[in-house]
Design a protein around this motif. Structure first.
Motif, PDB file in Angstrom:
ATOM      1  N   ALA A 193       0.853  -1.184   0.000  1.00 36.49           N
ATOM      2  CA  ALA A 193       0.000   0.000   0.000  1.00 36.49           C
ATOM      3  C   ALA A 193       0.892   1.239   0.000  1.00 36.49           C
ATOM      4  N   ARG A 194       0.333   2.335  -0.482  1.00 37.58           N
ATOM      5  CA  ARG A 194       1.105   3.574  -0.543  1.00 37.58           C
ATOM      6  C   ARG A 194       1.472   4.083   0.853  1.00 37.58           C
ATOM      7  N   ASP A 195       0.542   3.957   1.798  1.00 38.15           N
ATOM      8  CA  ASP A 195       0.745   4.423   3.167  1.00 38.15           C
ATOM      9  C   ASP A 195      -0.268   3.706   4.057  1.00 38.15           C
ATOM     10  N   MET A 196      -0.282   4.044   5.346  1.00 34.01           N
ATOM     11  CA  MET A 196      -1.185   3.352   6.271  1.00 34.01           C
ATOM     12  C   MET A 196      -2.656   3.625   5.954  1.00 34.01           C
ATOM     13  N   ALA A 197      -2.973   4.834   5.509  1.00 34.60           N
ATOM     14  CA  ALA A 197      -4.366   5.138   5.154  1.00 34.60           C
ATOM     15  C   ALA A 197      -4.809   4.277   3.977  1.00 34.60           C
ATOM     16  N   HIS A 198      -3.940   4.124   2.994  1.00 35.74           N
ATOM     17  CA  HIS A 198      -4.256   3.269   1.846  1.00 35.74           C
ATOM     18  C   HIS A 198      -4.400   1.811   2.296  1.00 35.74           C
ATOM     19  N   TYR A 199      -3.498   1.349   3.175  1.00 31.32           N
ATOM     20  CA  TYR A 199      -3.602  -0.014   3.688  1.00 31.32           C
ATOM     21  C   TYR A 199      -4.943  -0.228   4.383  1.00 31.32           C
ATOM     22  N   GLN A 200      -5.333   0.708   5.239  1.00 31.22           N
ATOM     23  CA  GLN A 200      -6.605   0.575   5.956  1.00 31.22           C
ATOM     24  C   GLN A 200      -7.774   0.497   4.981  1.00 31.22           C
ATOM     25  N   GLU A 201      -7.718   1.287   3.926  1.00 30.71           N
ATOM     26  CA  GLU A 201      -8.771   1.257   2.901  1.00 30.71           C
ATOM     27  C   GLU A 201      -8.806  -0.100   2.197  1.00 30.71           C
ATOM     28  N   VAL A 202      -7.652  -0.593   1.798  1.00 29.57           N
ATOM     29  CA  VAL A 202      -7.577  -1.901   1.124  1.00 29.57           C
ATOM     30  C   VAL A 202      -8.071  -2.995   2.059  1.00 29.57           C
ATOM     31  N   TYR A 203      -7.627  -2.961   3.310  1.00 30.96           N
ATOM     32  CA  TYR A 203      -8.008  -3.977   4.290  1.00 30.96           C
ATOM     33  C   TYR A 203      -9.517  -3.990   4.515  1.00 30.96           C
ATOM     34  N   ARG A 204     -10.080  -2.828   4.792  1.00 31.85           N
ATOM     35  CA  ARG A 204     -11.525  -2.746   5.083  1.00 31.85           C
ATOM     36  C   ARG A 204     -12.383  -3.052   3.862  1.00 31.85           C
ATOM     37  N   ASP A 205     -12.032  -2.436   2.732  1.00 31.03           N
ATOM     38  CA  ASP A 205     -12.912  -2.513   1.560  1.00 31.03           C
ATOM     39  C   ASP A 205     -12.700  -3.740   0.685  1.00 31.03           C
ATOM     40  N   ARG A 206     -11.473  -4.263   0.646  1.00 28.08           N
ATOM     41  CA  ARG A 206     -11.199  -5.368  -0.274  1.00 28.08           C
ATOM     42  C   ARG A 206     -10.886  -6.678   0.434  1.00 28.08           C
ATOM     43  N   ILE A 207     -10.026  -6.629   1.441  1.00 28.82           N
ATOM     44  CA  ILE A 207      -9.607  -7.869   2.104  1.00 28.82           C
ATOM     45  C   ILE A 207     -10.756  -8.449   2.936  1.00 28.82           C
ATOM     46  N   LEU A 208     -11.361  -7.651   3.787  1.00 27.73           N
ATOM     47  CA  LEU A 208     -12.440  -8.162   4.629  1.00 27.73           C
ATOM     48  C   LEU A 208     -13.666  -8.573   3.820  1.00 27.73           C
ATOM     49  N   ALA A 209     -13.747  -8.128   2.570  1.00 28.83           N
ATOM     50  CA  ALA A 209     -14.859  -8.521   1.699  1.00 28.83           C
ATOM     51  C   ALA A 209     -14.601  -9.857   0.992  1.00 28.83           C
ATOM     52  N   LEU A 210     -13.399 -10.401   1.128  1.00 27.85           N
ATOM     53  CA  LEU A 210     -13.095 -11.685   0.488  1.00 27.85           C
ATOM     54  C   LEU A 210     -13.926 -12.792   1.139  1.00 27.85           C
ATOM     55  N   PRO A 211     -14.317 -13.800   0.362  1.00 27.28           N
ATOM     56  CA  PRO A 211     -15.207 -14.838   0.897  1.00 27.28           C
ATOM     57  C   PRO A 211     -14.503 -15.853   1.803  1.00 27.28           C
ATOM     58  N   HIS A 212     -15.269 -16.386   2.728  1.00 23.64           N
ATOM     59  CA  HIS A 212     -14.911 -17.560   3.528  1.00 23.64           C
ATOM     60  C   HIS A 212     -13.791 -17.349   4.547  1.00 23.64           C
ATOM     61  N   ILE A 213     -13.537 -16.121   4.971  1.00 21.80           N
ATOM     62  CA  ILE A 213     -12.499 -15.874   5.978  1.00 21.80           C
ATOM     63  C   ILE A 213     -13.048 -16.244   7.353  1.00 21.80           C
ATOM     64  N   ALA A 214     -12.345 -17.139   8.042  1.00 25.79           N
ATOM     65  CA  ALA A 214     -12.711 -17.507   9.414  1.00 25.79           C
ATOM     66  C   ALA A 214     -11.850 -16.745  10.418  1.00 25.79           C
ATOM     67  N   ASP A 215     -10.559 -16.523  10.058  1.00 26.99           N
ATOM     68  CA  ASP A 215      -9.653 -15.814  10.954  1.00 26.99           C
ATOM     69  C   ASP A 215      -8.584 -15.139  10.107  1.00 26.99           C
ATOM     70  N   ILE A 216      -8.102 -13.993  10.598  1.00 28.27           N
ATOM     71  CA  ILE A 216      -7.085 -13.241   9.862  1.00 28.27           C
ATOM     72  C   ILE A 216      -6.129 -12.602  10.851  1.00 28.27           C
TER      73      ILE A 216
END
Length: 152
Positions: free
Chosen positions: A112-135
Protein backbone atom coordinates in the motif's frame (compact mmCIF):
# COMPACT_ATOMS: atom_id res chain seq x y z
CA UNK A 1 15.85 -33.63 -12.73
CA UNK A 2 19.59 -33.89 -12.85
CA UNK A 3 21.85 -31.19 -14.19
CA UNK A 4 25.59 -31.34 -14.74
CA UNK A 5 28.41 -29.00 -13.72
CA UNK A 6 28.14 -26.98 -16.96
CA UNK A 7 24.44 -26.36 -16.35
CA UNK A 8 25.23 -25.36 -12.76
CA UNK A 9 27.89 -22.86 -13.89
CA UNK A 10 25.47 -21.33 -16.40
CA UNK A 11 22.65 -21.12 -13.85
CA UNK A 12 24.91 -19.65 -11.14
CA UNK A 13 26.03 -16.90 -13.51
CA UNK A 14 22.48 -16.31 -14.71
CA UNK A 15 21.17 -16.00 -11.13
CA UNK A 16 24.00 -13.59 -10.25
CA UNK A 17 23.39 -11.36 -13.30
CA UNK A 18 20.18 -12.19 -15.18
CA UNK A 19 20.66 -9.29 -17.60
CA UNK A 20 23.79 -10.81 -19.18
CA UNK A 21 23.72 -11.48 -22.90
CA UNK A 22 24.09 -15.10 -23.95
CA UNK A 23 27.65 -14.36 -25.14
CA UNK A 24 28.65 -12.80 -21.81
CA UNK A 25 26.91 -15.57 -19.88
CA UNK A 26 28.79 -18.16 -21.95
CA UNK A 27 32.14 -16.46 -21.33
CA UNK A 28 31.55 -16.34 -17.59
CA UNK A 29 30.42 -19.98 -17.52
CA UNK A 30 33.40 -21.09 -19.61
CA UNK A 31 31.47 -22.40 -22.62
CA UNK A 32 30.86 -21.22 -26.17
CA UNK A 33 27.87 -19.02 -26.94
CA UNK A 34 26.30 -21.81 -29.02
CA UNK A 35 26.71 -24.32 -26.17
CA UNK A 36 25.29 -21.83 -23.70
CA UNK A 37 22.26 -21.14 -25.92
CA UNK A 38 21.60 -24.89 -26.39
CA UNK A 39 21.94 -25.53 -22.65
CA UNK A 40 19.55 -22.69 -21.82
CA UNK A 41 17.00 -24.04 -24.30
CA UNK A 42 17.25 -27.53 -22.77
CA UNK A 43 16.85 -26.09 -19.26
CA UNK A 44 13.73 -24.22 -20.46
CA UNK A 45 12.33 -27.32 -22.19
CA UNK A 46 12.82 -29.37 -19.01
CA UNK A 47 11.05 -26.70 -16.95
CA UNK A 48 14.11 -25.91 -14.84
CA UNK A 49 14.51 -22.40 -16.24
CA UNK A 50 11.07 -20.85 -16.29
CA UNK A 51 12.08 -17.56 -17.89
CA UNK A 52 13.31 -14.15 -16.91
CA UNK A 53 11.32 -11.31 -15.48
CA UNK A 54 11.65 -7.65 -14.59
CA UNK A 55 11.90 -7.08 -10.85
CA UNK A 56 10.34 -3.79 -9.84
CA UNK A 57 11.10 -1.92 -6.65
CA UNK A 58 7.59 -1.20 -5.44
CA UNK A 59 8.95 1.26 -2.86
CA UNK A 60 10.45 3.35 -5.67
CA UNK A 61 6.96 3.41 -7.20
CA UNK A 62 5.45 4.94 -4.07
CA UNK A 63 4.36 1.88 -2.07
CA UNK A 64 5.73 2.28 1.45
CA UNK A 65 3.78 -0.37 3.39
CA UNK A 66 4.01 -4.15 3.08
CA UNK A 67 1.75 -6.41 5.12
CA UNK A 68 1.58 -10.18 5.34
CA UNK A 69 -1.89 -11.49 6.15
CA UNK A 70 -2.25 -15.01 7.53
CA UNK A 71 -5.71 -16.37 6.92
CA UNK A 72 -7.73 -19.34 8.02
CA UNK A 73 -10.73 -20.15 5.86
CA UNK A 74 -14.12 -21.59 6.72
CA UNK A 75 -13.47 -25.08 5.39
CA UNK A 76 -17.07 -26.17 5.90
CA UNK A 77 -17.64 -24.56 2.50
CA UNK A 78 -16.61 -27.04 -0.22
CA UNK A 79 -15.19 -24.42 -2.63
CA UNK A 80 -13.77 -22.06 -0.01
CA UNK A 81 -10.19 -22.16 -1.31
CA UNK A 82 -11.08 -21.76 -4.98
CA UNK A 83 -13.53 -18.93 -4.35
CA UNK A 84 -11.20 -17.10 -1.96
CA UNK A 85 -8.19 -17.36 -4.28
CA UNK A 86 -10.19 -16.25 -7.32
CA UNK A 87 -11.40 -13.16 -5.43
CA UNK A 88 -7.98 -12.39 -3.87
CA UNK A 89 -6.34 -12.41 -7.32
CA UNK A 90 -8.56 -9.47 -8.26
CA UNK A 91 -7.12 -7.22 -5.51
CA UNK A 92 -4.34 -5.26 -7.28
CA UNK A 93 -2.44 -4.59 -4.05
CA UNK A 94 -2.04 -8.33 -3.36
CA UNK A 95 1.39 -9.21 -4.73
CA UNK A 96 1.63 -12.81 -3.49
CA UNK A 97 -0.75 -15.60 -2.51
CA UNK A 98 0.53 -18.77 -0.85
CA UNK A 99 -1.34 -21.79 0.49
CA UNK A 100 -0.23 -23.90 3.45
CA UNK A 101 -1.01 -27.10 5.28
CA UNK A 102 -1.58 -26.57 8.97
CA UNK A 103 -3.33 -24.04 11.15
CA UNK A 104 -2.87 -21.19 8.64
CA UNK A 105 -4.47 -21.86 5.25
CA UNK A 106 -3.16 -18.95 3.20
CA UNK A 107 -0.83 -16.02 3.29
CA UNK A 108 -1.37 -12.86 1.29
CA UNK A 109 1.35 -10.27 0.85
CA UNK A 110 0.07 -6.87 -0.07
CA UNK A 111 1.51 -3.43 -0.59
CA UNK A 112 0.00 0.00 0.00
CA UNK A 113 1.10 3.57 -0.54
CA UNK A 114 0.74 4.42 3.17
CA UNK A 115 -1.19 3.35 6.27
CA UNK A 116 -4.37 5.14 5.15
CA UNK A 117 -4.26 3.27 1.85
CA UNK A 118 -3.60 -0.01 3.69
CA UNK A 119 -6.60 0.58 5.96
CA UNK A 120 -8.77 1.26 2.90
CA UNK A 121 -7.58 -1.90 1.12
CA UNK A 122 -8.01 -3.98 4.29
CA UNK A 123 -11.52 -2.75 5.08
CA UNK A 124 -12.91 -2.51 1.56
CA UNK A 125 -11.20 -5.37 -0.27
CA UNK A 126 -9.61 -7.87 2.10
CA UNK A 127 -12.44 -8.16 4.63
CA UNK A 128 -14.86 -8.52 1.70
CA UNK A 129 -13.09 -11.68 0.49
CA UNK A 130 -15.21 -14.84 0.90
CA UNK A 131 -14.91 -17.56 3.53
CA UNK A 132 -12.50 -15.87 5.98
CA UNK A 133 -12.71 -17.51 9.41
CA UNK A 134 -9.65 -15.81 10.95
CA UNK A 135 -7.09 -13.24 9.86
CA UNK A 136 -3.82 -11.98 11.34
CA UNK A 137 -1.85 -9.04 9.96
CA UNK A 138 1.93 -8.87 10.22
CA UNK A 139 3.48 -5.52 9.33
CA UNK A 140 6.69 -5.91 7.34
CA UNK A 141 9.59 -3.99 8.87
CA UNK A 142 12.68 -5.06 6.91
CA UNK A 143 13.97 -7.83 4.66
CA UNK A 144 17.00 -9.62 6.01
CA UNK A 145 17.36 -12.07 3.13
CA UNK A 146 15.26 -12.28 0.00
CA UNK A 147 16.65 -14.37 -2.81
CA UNK A 148 15.43 -16.62 -5.56
CA UNK A 149 18.95 -18.02 -6.02
CA UNK A 150 19.57 -21.68 -5.26
CA UNK A 151 22.76 -23.22 -3.93
CA UNK A 152 23.94 -24.78 -7.20
Amino acid sequence: MRIDDTDRRILRQLMAEPELSTADLAARAGVTAATCWRRLEKLRDRGILKGQQAVLDWRALGYEVEVSLRLTLDKTQPRAFEEFIAAARLVPEVIEIQTFLGQVDLRLNLVARDMAHYQEVYRDRILALPHIADIEALMHVTSIKASEALPL
